[in-house]
Scaffold this motif. Structure first.
Motif, PDB file in Angstrom:
ATOM      1  N   ALA A 257      66.290  43.950  53.110  1.00 54.20           N
ATOM      2  CA  ALA A 257      66.120  42.685  52.336  1.00 54.20           C
ATOM      3  C   ALA A 257      65.200  42.047  52.641  1.00 54.20           C
ATOM      4  O   ALA A 257      63.969  40.902  51.432  1.00 54.20           O
ATOM      5  N   ILE A 258      65.041  41.248  53.688  1.00 57.13           N
ATOM      6  CA  ILE A 258      64.035  40.449  54.182  1.00 57.13           C
ATOM      7  C   ILE A 258      63.583  40.577  54.873  1.00 57.13           C
ATOM      8  O   ILE A 258      62.479  39.628  54.312  1.00 57.13           O
ATOM      9  N   GLY A 259      63.045  41.505  54.663  1.00 52.53           N
ATOM     10  CA  GLY A 259      61.146  42.609  54.464  1.00 52.53           C
ATOM     11  C   GLY A 259      60.627  41.838  53.701  1.00 52.53           C
ATOM     12  O   GLY A 259      59.771  41.655  53.417  1.00 52.53           O
ATOM     13  N   LEU A 260      61.839  42.326  52.808  1.00 49.26           N
ATOM     14  CA  LEU A 260      61.111  41.700  51.031  1.00 49.26           C
ATOM     15  C   LEU A 260      60.486  41.097  50.777  1.00 49.26           C
ATOM     16  O   LEU A 260      59.568  40.768  49.840  1.00 49.26           O
ATOM     17  N   VAL A 261      61.714  40.069  51.182  1.00 45.96           N
ATOM     18  CA  VAL A 261      61.804  38.691  50.900  1.00 45.96           C
ATOM     19  C   VAL A 261      61.029  37.993  51.472  1.00 45.96           C
ATOM     20  O   VAL A 261      59.664  37.266  50.927  1.00 45.96           O
ATOM     21  N   VAL A 262      60.606  38.804  52.752  1.00 46.95           N
ATOM     22  CA  VAL A 262      58.960  38.343  53.408  1.00 46.95           C
ATOM     23  C   VAL A 262      57.715  38.527  53.429  1.00 46.95           C
ATOM     24  O   VAL A 262      56.390  37.425  52.326  1.00 46.95           O
ATOM     25  N   ALA A 263      57.398  40.122  52.219  1.00 43.05           N
ATOM     26  CA  ALA A 263      55.917  40.511  51.743  1.00 43.05           C
ATOM     27  C   ALA A 263      55.505  40.663  50.649  1.00 43.05           C
ATOM     28  O   ALA A 263      55.179  39.985  50.362  1.00 43.05           O
ATOM     29  N   LEU A 264      56.733  40.358  49.711  1.00 45.07           N
ATOM     30  CA  LEU A 264      56.423  39.824  48.668  1.00 45.07           C
ATOM     31  C   LEU A 264      56.993  38.499  47.696  1.00 45.07           C
ATOM     32  O   LEU A 264      56.203  38.247  47.237  1.00 45.07           O
ATOM     33  N   VAL A 650      58.143  28.305  55.760  1.00 41.52           N
ATOM     34  CA  VAL A 650      59.302  28.880  55.488  1.00 41.52           C
ATOM     35  C   VAL A 650      59.089  30.311  55.574  1.00 41.52           C
ATOM     36  O   VAL A 650      59.780  30.290  56.628  1.00 41.52           O
ATOM     37  N   GLY A 651      58.335  30.708  55.565  1.00 41.16           N
ATOM     38  CA  GLY A 651      58.475  32.081  56.466  1.00 41.16           C
ATOM     39  C   GLY A 651      58.636  32.273  58.139  1.00 41.16           C
ATOM     40  O   GLY A 651      59.093  33.230  58.486  1.00 41.16           O
ATOM     41  N   LEU A 652      58.234  31.857  58.365  1.00 40.62           N
ATOM     42  CA  LEU A 652      58.126  31.376  60.003  1.00 40.62           C
ATOM     43  C   LEU A 652      59.767  31.070  60.510  1.00 40.62           C
ATOM     44  O   LEU A 652      60.272  31.704  61.012  1.00 40.62           O
ATOM     45  N   LEU A 653      60.305  30.140  59.671  1.00 41.91           N
ATOM     46  CA  LEU A 653      61.902  30.304  59.642  1.00 41.91           C
ATOM     47  C   LEU A 653      62.372  31.408  59.488  1.00 41.91           C
ATOM     48  O   LEU A 653      63.542  31.255  60.240  1.00 41.91           O
ATOM     49  N   ILE A 654      62.357  32.066  58.471  1.00 39.54           N
ATOM     50  CA  ILE A 654      62.716  33.020  58.279  1.00 39.54           C
ATOM     51  C   ILE A 654      63.353  34.072  59.043  1.00 39.54           C
ATOM     52  O   ILE A 654      63.490  34.999  59.905  1.00 39.54           O
ATOM     53  N   ALA A 655      61.506  34.397  59.380  1.00 37.06           N
ATOM     54  CA  ALA A 655      61.582  35.094  60.411  1.00 37.06           C
ATOM     55  C   ALA A 655      62.033  35.031  61.940  1.00 37.06           C
ATOM     56  O   ALA A 655      62.328  35.849  62.451  1.00 37.06           O
ATOM     57  N   ALA A 656      62.143  33.711  62.158  1.00 43.04           N
ATOM     58  CA  ALA A 656      62.823  33.544  63.293  1.00 43.04           C
ATOM     59  C   ALA A 656      64.565  33.429  63.264  1.00 43.04           C
ATOM     60  O   ALA A 656      65.254  33.699  64.216  1.00 43.04           O
ATOM     61  N   MET A 657      64.830  33.421  62.000  1.00 43.21           N
ATOM     62  CA  MET A 657      66.003  33.704  61.614  1.00 43.21           C
ATOM     63  C   MET A 657      67.380  35.016  61.448  1.00 43.21           C
ATOM     64  O   MET A 657      68.013  35.052  62.474  1.00 43.21           O
ATOM     65  N   VAL A 658      65.671  36.222  62.267  1.00 42.46           N
ATOM     66  CA  VAL A 658      66.181  37.105  61.740  1.00 42.46           C
ATOM     67  C   VAL A 658      67.232  37.927  62.740  1.00 42.46           C
ATOM     68  O   VAL A 658      67.772  38.443  62.652  1.00 42.46           O
ATOM     69  N   SER A 763      72.794  26.617  79.752  1.00 43.41           N
ATOM     70  CA  SER A 763      72.320  24.848  79.687  1.00 43.41           C
ATOM     71  C   SER A 763      72.025  24.728  78.297  1.00 43.41           C
ATOM     72  O   SER A 763      71.838  25.807  77.557  1.00 43.41           O
ATOM     73  N   PRO A 764      72.160  23.982  77.003  1.00 42.83           N
ATOM     74  CA  PRO A 764      71.687  23.944  75.809  1.00 42.83           C
ATOM     75  C   PRO A 764      70.123  24.348  75.608  1.00 42.83           C
ATOM     76  O   PRO A 764      70.238  25.831  74.724  1.00 42.83           O
ATOM     77  N   SER A 765      69.673  24.336  76.004  1.00 44.15           N
ATOM     78  CA  SER A 765      68.278  25.452  75.749  1.00 44.15           C
ATOM     79  C   SER A 765      68.183  27.002  75.943  1.00 44.15           C
ATOM     80  O   SER A 765      67.983  27.770  74.665  1.00 44.15           O
ATOM     81  N   ALA A 766      68.791  27.114  76.740  1.00 45.39           N
ATOM     82  CA  ALA A 766      68.919  29.170  77.422  1.00 45.39           C
ATOM     83  C   ALA A 766      70.094  29.308  76.493  1.00 45.39           C
ATOM     84  O   ALA A 766      69.747  30.665  75.778  1.00 45.39           O
ATOM     85  N   ARG A 767      71.415  28.548  76.178  1.00 47.01           N
ATOM     86  CA  ARG A 767      72.485  28.479  75.009  1.00 47.01           C
ATOM     87  C   ARG A 767      71.407  28.777  73.751  1.00 47.01           C
ATOM     88  O   ARG A 767      71.769  29.881  72.920  1.00 47.01           O
ATOM     89  N   TRP A 768      70.179  28.526  73.475  1.00 43.20           N
ATOM     90  CA  TRP A 768      69.996  28.005  71.612  1.00 43.20           C
ATOM     91  C   TRP A 768      69.630  29.629  71.261  1.00 43.20           C
ATOM     92  O   TRP A 768      69.309  30.245  71.157  1.00 43.20           O
ATOM     93  N   ARG A 769      68.518  29.672  73.017  1.00 41.26           N
ATOM     94  CA  ARG A 769      67.919  31.233  72.906  1.00 41.26           C
ATOM     95  C   ARG A 769      68.984  32.328  72.826  1.00 41.26           C
ATOM     96  O   ARG A 769      68.131  33.624  72.202  1.00 41.26           O
ATOM     97  N   ALA A 770      69.289  32.582  73.081  1.00 43.86           N
ATOM     98  CA  ALA A 770      70.474  33.437  73.077  1.00 43.86           C
ATOM     99  C   ALA A 770      71.207  34.164  71.729  1.00 43.86           C
ATOM    100  O   ALA A 770      71.118  34.759  71.720  1.00 43.86           O
ATOM    101  N   LEU A 771      71.511  32.835  71.125  1.00 43.83           N
ATOM    102  CA  LEU A 771      71.826  33.059  70.047  1.00 43.83           C
ATOM    103  C   LEU A 771      70.757  33.814  68.847  1.00 43.83           C
ATOM    104  O   LEU A 771      71.238  34.088  68.046  1.00 43.83           O
ATOM    105  N   VAL A 772      69.233  32.703  69.091  1.00 47.10           N
ATOM    106  CA  VAL A 772      68.588  32.930  68.439  1.00 47.10           C
ATOM    107  C   VAL A 772      68.002  33.710  68.440  1.00 47.10           C
ATOM    108  O   VAL A 772      67.605  34.964  67.475  1.00 47.10           O
TER     109      VAL A 772
END
Length: 791
Positions: A257-264, A650-658, A763-772
């Motif tokens: 579904a995410i792929g379809l949203v990004v592509a279409l 918006v596309g980059l944001l969604i891609a980063a959240m996937v 560290s906060p930055s490393a924790r953020w990378r581990a979550l994202v």
């Protein structure tokens, strides 16, 4: 069979495939094919695709066989490389090889020649390329190498999600090179293949985890306590958690579904790759395949170059000529090239006796243009101040480069322009020629069938012409007359942005279009009348510079002046340009000898669209016919449409959240299974948490040693580790199998708490990378990427 026996290579009689290898290999081949489908917009379909897929299938089959023989991962890769070399050599270079498959020095030389041929076609050709032998060899060999890489990632490392990134990148590469409409069928096919691989891998892990009862687990591990820490006494890692069927399907559906949203939805909003973002400027590219619609409809008009000439007027500047017409598009001319030299780069212009030649010198300074075709006036006889990256094509007097390095170039071009009188060109023939045009049959051929309307109008418009030149003037005047309208928008559907016969037919009925339609229709009609014609892509003459105190001979060329026009070959004169596009440029008209004498300037003239009698044309917010007085203010006031950039953001944001969303879904699924007393799910949750913070989780480390290593860190509560360790050891060695002996709630809570403790140590930055971007999405516990040594 004991564990040591299972790890040793087998004899041929003992071979049997590992569970799931055949299915994964087949899925990998299908995904590889799906990711190659978009490349057909760059390289035409041919036998190379069949050979490429055959080589890929053979390599994947080799991997299945090698793993069935229990070869190590390195041995599997070596076997596949050997097969790849042997197959490519035997299929393409057998005469140069020993026993047809063992390469020699001659094989290397032949392969080098093939690669050079392929690179030359890629460099000088235009999409879609008709693959020559060299390009076919390169594509087939590269597909084989890709099969080795994807086989290692999907089957050996068991990381189909990481392979999915590669498949998607491979499928997107052609869209970057040759922008085209979104192909939903190709996207759905690739998505199905990727989801199949992920689903298959997950199902195999579930089945493997579900078939580990207590007695069998005892045969896999040493139950005696360790005499010393470290991996040398290792027991097997805990079985992977069996995902539930519904959760796996839901995750796959979510990815789709995410792929379809990004592509279409978002992809159509992304900016065209022809313009690269900058601070206050844009680096413009040129599509020499006559697909100029998007280039001309750019929202911002950019200054691309300046011209200083010794002539009385700014010249037209060409970047490429197109002679080969397939019926659907025009292909840029390709041919031999010679290194750039100061005085002998081009041959001298050959004209009949009495034809005047006007010599001019033009200096071109490129400001914001990234292309491998340099804009030059015609006909060039010499070029100076260019480096070794540039070569000349003598047949059409153009300059091409090895890379897109035109931005910032400054060079001087010398031209000798044939300037016949009207009497001389009327005495010349465009229908029976020899020399340059006769040597190129592609300049007169037409595909069949040609729509009847095109030929009918060509003959009707030129019915009263006494000479070939008069017939072409009649066509030019007709196109520039009141019946036609210049338009970049009507109609935009039905392949209107192409130059094929169908588009010409629609253009002649609608009588609305822009330069590619006028030029293509004119060139095709000239061929119907028996003449040699071609199309040129380049720039209209520039406008005199509006800068205060500027040199009177300095002209500015804008991105909106990208243009296409036809040329017709006349015996004893050469290629003569015409200007059928209504409202742009200056129509060709040679003067009589009596009025002006030989050497009079006939074409081009310095007039701009604003100085012509035709109405101004509005090009989507940019006027090609701006006057010198208002060009600067219009450029300064131009605004950028924010929609593409918002869509891109918006596309980059969604891609980063996937990745983070997928990781969250996976953790929730593991915790849900742990609550249902699945000790393996809780232990896998713990292992993946360790991977996310960068710890190694090798297959050789027992649960007890891994728990001891976590406890030594100092920030994980020992009681929580004890709950998890007790649960996985009971599940592995007790009669209850995977179930945690009624400790589901405790194990789930302990696993979540340990993960929180591990993340809090970062560290906060490393924790953020581990979550994202959770590392555990791509690195599975116990895989070759999870670490071979204990950290």
């Amino acid at each position: 069979m004991s564990a040591p026996d299972q790890s040793r290579p087998r004899s041929l009689s003992q071979w049997r495939p590992r569970p799931g290898d055949l299915v994964l290999a087949g899925g990998t081949l299908a995904a590889l094919f799906a990711s190659l489908v978009p490349i057909l917009r760059v390289i035409s379909l041919g036998w190379w695709m069949i050979v490429a897929l055959g080589i890929a299938a053979l390599i994947l089959a080799t991997g299945v066989f090698a793993r069935g023989m229990r070869l190590p991962a390195v041995g599997v890769a070596v076997a596949e490389v050997v097969v790849w070399i042997a197959v490519v050599t035997g299929f393409f270079f057998a005469p140069t090889a020993i026993l047809l498959v063992i390469p020699t020095r001659a094989t290397v030389d032949a392969a080098s020649t093939a690669i050079s041929s392929a690179l030359e076609q890629i460099q000088y050709g235009s999409a879609p390329l008709s693959p020559n032998l060299g390009l076919s060899i390169v594509m087939a060999a590269l597909t084989g190498l890709l099969a080795i890489v994807f086989d290692h990632v999907v089957v050996t490392a068991r990381m189909p999600l990481l392979a999915a990134v590669g498949f998607i990148a491979l499928s997107l590469a052609p869209a970057i090179a040759v922008p085209a409409d979104f192909d939903p069928a190709a996207f759905v096919f690739l998505a199905i293949c990727i989801l199949f691989l992920i689903r298959t891998d997950t199902q195999l892990r579930r089945e493997q985890a579900g078939t580990v009862p207590g007695p069998v687990a005892r045969s896999w591990a040493q139950t005696a306590p360790p005499k010393r820490s470290g991996p040398s006494w290792a027991a097997p890692r805990a079985p992977s958690a069996p995902p539930t069927r519904s959760s796996t399907t839901a995750m796959a559906a979510g990815i789709g579904a995410i792929g379809l949203v990004v592509a279409l939805v978002l992809t159509p909003l992304l900016p065209s790759p022809g313009v690269h973002a900058g601070f206050g400027s844009a680096a413009v590219t040129i599509d020499a395949s006559l697909r100029l619609g998007d280039d001309l409809r750019r929202p911002v008009d950019t200054e691309v170059l300046t011209v200083r000439t010794s002539g009385a007027a700014a010249p037209y500047l060409r970047v490429a000529t197109l002679s080969d017409f397939s019926g659907t598009d025009w292909q840029p001319d390709a041919g031999p090239v010679w290194p750039v030299e100061r005085t002998s780069s081009f041959e001298k212009v050959q004209v009949d006796k009495g034809i005047a030649l006007m010599k001019t010198t033009t200096t071109v300074n490129i400001l914001n243009l990234s292309t491998r075709w340099l804009p030059v006036p015609y006909p060039a006889v010499g070029v100076a101040d260019l480096g070794a990256d540039w070569s000349v094509m003598r047949d059409n007097r153009t300059i091409v480069g090895s890379v897109n390095t035109s931005d910032g170039q400054a060079y001087e071009v010398t031209t000798q322009v044939p300037n016949p009188t009207s009497e001389q060109i009327r005495a010349s023939s465009a229908t029976s020629v020899d020399g340059a045009a006769a040597d190129e049959p592609t300049t007169s051929t037409l595909p069949e069938p040609v729509p009847a309307l095109i030929g009918q109008l060509a003959r009707e418009v030129t019915a009263g012409a006494a000479t070939d030149y008069d017939a072409l003037l009649d066509l030019q005047d007709w196109f520039r007359g009141p019946d036609f309208t210049y338009s970049l928008t009507a109609p935009r559907t039905g392949g209107f942005d192409t130059s094929g016969l169908a588009s010409i037919d629609a253009f002649l009925q609608k009588k609305e279009g822009y330069c590619i339609h006028f030029a293509s229709a004119f060139a095709v009609m000239a061929r119907i009348l028996g003449m040699h014609s071609r199309i040129v892509v380049g720039y209209l003459p520039g406008m005199a510079s509006a800068a205060v105190g500027a040199d009177p001979g300095l002209y500015t060329v804008m991105s909106s002046q990208l243009h296409a026009w036809p040329e017709v070959y006349f015996q004893g004169i050469g290629w003569v340009p015409f200007e059928p596009t209504k409202g742009l440029g200056t129509p060709t008209a040679f003067n009589a000898a009596i009025a002006n004498g030989p050497g009079a300037v006939n074409r081009p003239t310095p007039t701009s669209p604003s100085q012509s009698a035709t109405p101004k044309q509005n090009l989507g917010g940019n006027k090609l016919d701006e006057t010198n007085a208002n060009r600067g203010s219009a450029a300064a006031a131009a605004t950028v449409n924010p929609a593409p950039w918002i869509g891109a953001a918006v596309g980059l944001l969604i891609a980063a959240m996937v990745p983070g969303l997928i990781g969250l879904l996976r953790r929730r699924r593991l915790l849900a299974a742990a609550h249902e007393e699945n000790a393996a799910a809780a232990w896998t949750y713990l292992q993946e948490a360790a991977i996310d913070i960068g710890m190694s989780v090798p297959a050789s480390e027992s649960p007890r040693a891994f728990a001891a290593r976590l406890g030594a860190l100092g920030f994980v509560h020992p009681d929580q580790l004890a709950v998890l360790l007790n649960g996985i050891e009971r599940a592995s060695y007790g009669r209850g199998g995977l179930r945690g002996q009624w400790q589901g709630e405790a194990m789930a809570d302990a696993a979540a708490s340990v993960r929180t403790s591990l993340l809090s140590s970062l560290s906060p930055s490393a924790r953020w990378r581990a979550l994202v971007v959770p590392r555990s999405l791509f690195v599975r516990p116990g895989s070759v990427y999870a670490g071979g040594a204990v950290a």
